[in-house]
Design a protein around this motif. Structure first.
Motif, PDB file in Angstrom:
ATOM      1  N   MET A   1       0.809  -1.173   0.000  1.00  0.00           N
ATOM      2  CA  MET A   1       0.000   0.000   0.000  1.00  0.00           C
ATOM      3  C   MET A   1       0.866   1.255   0.000  1.00  0.00           C
ATOM      4  SD  MET A   1      -3.000  -1.177   2.622  1.00  0.00           S
ATOM      5  CE  MET A   1      -2.889   0.387   3.347  1.00  0.00           C
ATOM      6  N   PRO A   2       1.877   1.314  -0.843  1.00  0.00           N
ATOM      7  CA  PRO A   2       2.702   2.511  -0.879  1.00  0.00           C
ATOM      8  C   PRO A   2       1.892   3.730  -1.291  1.00  0.00           C
ATOM      9  CG  PRO A   2       3.474   0.863  -2.474  1.00  0.00           C
ATOM     10  CD  PRO A   2       2.287   0.306  -1.788  1.00  0.00           C
ATOM     11  N   GLY A   3       2.131   4.836  -0.602  1.00  0.00           N
ATOM     12  CA  GLY A   3       1.438   6.070  -0.932  1.00  0.00           C
ATOM     13  C   GLY A   3       0.072   6.210  -0.305  1.00  0.00           C
ATOM     14  N   VAL A   4      -0.348   5.260   0.516  1.00  0.00           N
ATOM     15  CA  VAL A   4      -1.662   5.302   1.155  1.00  0.00           C
ATOM     16  C   VAL A   4      -1.463   5.509   2.653  1.00  0.00           C
ATOM     17  CG1 VAL A   4      -3.812   4.052   1.563  1.00  0.00           C
ATOM     18  CG2 VAL A   4      -2.593   3.739  -0.576  1.00  0.00           C
ATOM     19  N   SER A   5      -2.114   6.530   3.207  1.00  0.00           N
ATOM     20  CA  SER A   5      -1.998   6.783   4.643  1.00  0.00           C
ATOM     21  C   SER A   5      -2.897   5.823   5.420  1.00  0.00           C
ATOM     22  CB  SER A   5      -2.375   8.227   4.966  1.00  0.00           C
ATOM     23  OG  SER A   5      -3.748   8.434   4.722  1.00  0.00           O
ATOM     24  N   ARG A   6      -2.597   5.649   6.676  1.00  0.00           N
ATOM     25  CA  ARG A   6      -3.408   4.761   7.530  1.00  0.00           C
ATOM     26  C   ARG A   6      -4.848   5.226   7.617  1.00  0.00           C
ATOM     27  NH1 ARG A   6       0.739   3.785  12.569  1.00  0.00           N
ATOM     28  NH2 ARG A   6       2.342   2.854  11.268  1.00  0.00           N
ATOM     29  N   GLU A   7      -5.043   6.536   7.612  1.00  0.00           N
ATOM     30  CA  GLU A   7      -6.395   7.090   7.727  1.00  0.00           C
ATOM     31  C   GLU A   7      -7.222   6.843   6.468  1.00  0.00           C
ATOM     32  OE1 GLU A   7      -3.563   9.036   8.232  1.00  0.00           O
ATOM     33  OE2 GLU A   7      -3.587   8.681  10.384  1.00  0.00           O
ATOM     34  N   ALA A   8      -6.568   6.569   5.341  1.00  0.00           N
ATOM     35  CA  ALA A   8      -7.274   6.389   4.072  1.00  0.00           C
ATOM     36  C   ALA A   8      -7.609   4.928   3.794  1.00  0.00           C
ATOM     37  CB  ALA A   8      -6.430   6.952   2.927  1.00  0.00           C
ATOM     38  N   VAL A   9      -7.362   4.038   4.763  1.00  0.00           N
ATOM     39  CA  VAL A   9      -7.623   2.607   4.581  1.00  0.00           C
ATOM     40  C   VAL A   9      -8.767   2.186   5.494  1.00  0.00           C
ATOM     41  CG1 VAL A   9      -6.662   0.297   4.804  1.00  0.00           C
ATOM     42  CG2 VAL A   9      -5.230   2.137   3.979  1.00  0.00           C
TER      43      VAL A   9
ATOM     44  N   GLU B   1       4.660   6.625 -10.875  1.00  0.00           N
ATOM     45  CA  GLU B   1       4.649   5.170 -10.741  1.00  0.00           C
ATOM     46  C   GLU B   1       3.318   4.685 -10.164  1.00  0.00           C
ATOM     47  OE1 GLU B   1       7.069   2.862 -11.484  1.00  0.00           O
ATOM     48  OE2 GLU B   1       8.241   4.426 -12.436  1.00  0.00           O
ATOM     49  N   LEU B   2       2.779   5.431  -9.224  1.00  0.00           N
ATOM     50  CA  LEU B   2       1.556   5.018  -8.538  1.00  0.00           C
ATOM     51  C   LEU B   2       0.447   6.025  -8.820  1.00  0.00           C
ATOM     52  CD1 LEU B   2       3.198   4.126  -5.127  1.00  0.00           C
ATOM     53  CD2 LEU B   2       2.521   2.544  -6.923  1.00  0.00           C
ATOM     54  N   PRO B   3      -0.578   5.636  -9.565  1.00  0.00           N
ATOM     55  CA  PRO B   3      -1.663   6.577  -9.849  1.00  0.00           C
ATOM     56  C   PRO B   3      -2.519   6.816  -8.605  1.00  0.00           C
ATOM     57  CG  PRO B   3      -2.204   4.416 -10.707  1.00  0.00           C
ATOM     58  CD  PRO B   3      -0.800   4.328 -10.179  1.00  0.00           C
ATOM     59  N   GLU B   4      -3.141   7.978  -8.550  1.00  0.00           N
ATOM     60  CA  GLU B   4      -4.025   8.250  -7.417  1.00  0.00           C
ATOM     61  C   GLU B   4      -5.422   7.730  -7.735  1.00  0.00           C
ATOM     62  OE1 GLU B   4      -5.291  12.864  -8.306  1.00  0.00           O
ATOM     63  OE2 GLU B   4      -3.779  12.442  -6.816  1.00  0.00           O
ATOM     64  N   GLY B   5      -6.179   7.505  -6.684  1.00  0.00           N
ATOM     65  CA  GLY B   5      -7.547   7.032  -6.868  1.00  0.00           C
ATOM     66  C   GLY B   5      -7.953   6.061  -5.779  1.00  0.00           C
TER      67      GLY B   5
ATOM     68  N   ASN C   1      -1.741  11.697  -4.490  1.00  0.00           N
ATOM     69  CA  ASN C   1      -0.378  12.150  -4.767  1.00  0.00           C
ATOM     70  C   ASN C   1      -0.169  13.504  -4.110  1.00  0.00           C
ATOM     71  OD1 ASN C   1       0.294   9.923  -6.353  1.00  0.00           O
ATOM     72  ND2 ASN C   1      -0.637  10.845  -8.155  1.00  0.00           N
ATOM     73  N   ARG C   2       0.852  13.583  -3.310  1.00  0.00           N
ATOM     74  CA  ARG C   2       1.159  14.833  -2.622  1.00  0.00           C
ATOM     75  C   ARG C   2       2.382  15.470  -3.275  1.00  0.00           C
ATOM     76  NH1 ARG C   2       1.459  11.393   2.145  1.00  0.00           N
ATOM     77  NH2 ARG C   2      -0.529  10.387   1.993  1.00  0.00           N
ATOM     78  N   THR C   3       2.150  16.235  -4.316  1.00  0.00           N
ATOM     79  CA  THR C   3       3.249  16.908  -4.998  1.00  0.00           C
ATOM     80  C   THR C   3       3.102  18.410  -4.815  1.00  0.00           C
ATOM     81  OG1 THR C   3       1.992  16.922  -7.063  1.00  0.00           O
ATOM     82  CG2 THR C   3       3.514  15.108  -6.753  1.00  0.00           C
ATOM     83  N   PRO C   4       4.203  19.105  -4.705  1.00  0.00           N
ATOM     84  CA  PRO C   4       4.127  20.572  -4.568  1.00  0.00           C
ATOM     85  C   PRO C   4       3.477  21.210  -5.790  1.00  0.00           C
ATOM     86  CG  PRO C   4       6.333  19.756  -4.064  1.00  0.00           C
ATOM     87  CD  PRO C   4       5.558  18.604  -4.614  1.00  0.00           C
ATOM     88  N   GLU C   5       2.889  22.380  -5.594  1.00  0.00           N
ATOM     89  CA  GLU C   5       2.170  23.085  -6.661  1.00  0.00           C
ATOM     90  C   GLU C   5       3.064  23.398  -7.861  1.00  0.00           C
ATOM     91  OE1 GLU C   5      -1.076  24.183  -6.930  1.00  0.00           O
ATOM     92  OE2 GLU C   5      -1.578  22.992  -5.176  1.00  0.00           O
ATOM     93  N   ASP C   6       4.295  23.802  -7.618  1.00  0.00           N
ATOM     94  CA  ASP C   6       5.171  24.236  -8.706  1.00  0.00           C
ATOM     95  C   ASP C   6       6.010  23.093  -9.286  1.00  0.00           C
ATOM     96  OD1 ASP C   6       6.607  23.931  -6.398  1.00  0.00           O
ATOM     97  OD2 ASP C   6       7.922  25.642  -6.748  1.00  0.00           O
ATOM     98  N   TRP C   7       5.752  21.879  -8.886  1.00  0.00           N
ATOM     99  CA  TRP C   7       6.535  20.733  -9.338  1.00  0.00           C
ATOM    100  C   TRP C   7       5.708  19.904 -10.310  1.00  0.00           C
ATOM    101  CZ3 TRP C   7       6.590  15.283  -8.113  1.00  0.00           C
ATOM    102  CH2 TRP C   7       7.774  14.654  -8.486  1.00  0.00           C
TER     103      TRP C   7
END
Length: 86
Positions: free
Chosen positions: A1-9, A38-42, A26-32
């Protein structure tokens, strides 16, 4: 479960089915702007049919470094027992 927080499970058990649902964001900065993700969000869902009864009161879950570890102990009535002959 890479990229998934405990609260989101969410893990639940209904009858003989183990249900695992989660949301990856995906937690990416606004200007990046990444070149590749590799891991799609959803949202995702996994439903597993259990072939033996489990003791729902003793189920334990632990997450470490993106790996979900579930402990599903068998129900007492299904565990093998040695029967003494008199």
């Amino acid at each position: 479960m890479p990229g998934v927080s405990r609260e989101a499970v969410d893990i639940s058990i209904e009858a003989e089915t183990l249900n695992i649902t989660g949301t990856r964001t995906n937690r990416t900065p606004e200007d990046w702007r990444p070149l590749r993700r590799e891991l799609p969000e959803g949202d995702y869902r996994l439903n597993l049919r259990l072939n033996v009864p489990v003791d729902a009161s003793k189920i334990a879950a632990h997450v470490d470094a993106g790996v979900l570890d579930l402990s599903l102990p068998k129900a007492e009535e299904i565990k093998p027992r040695k029967i003494k002959i008199h």
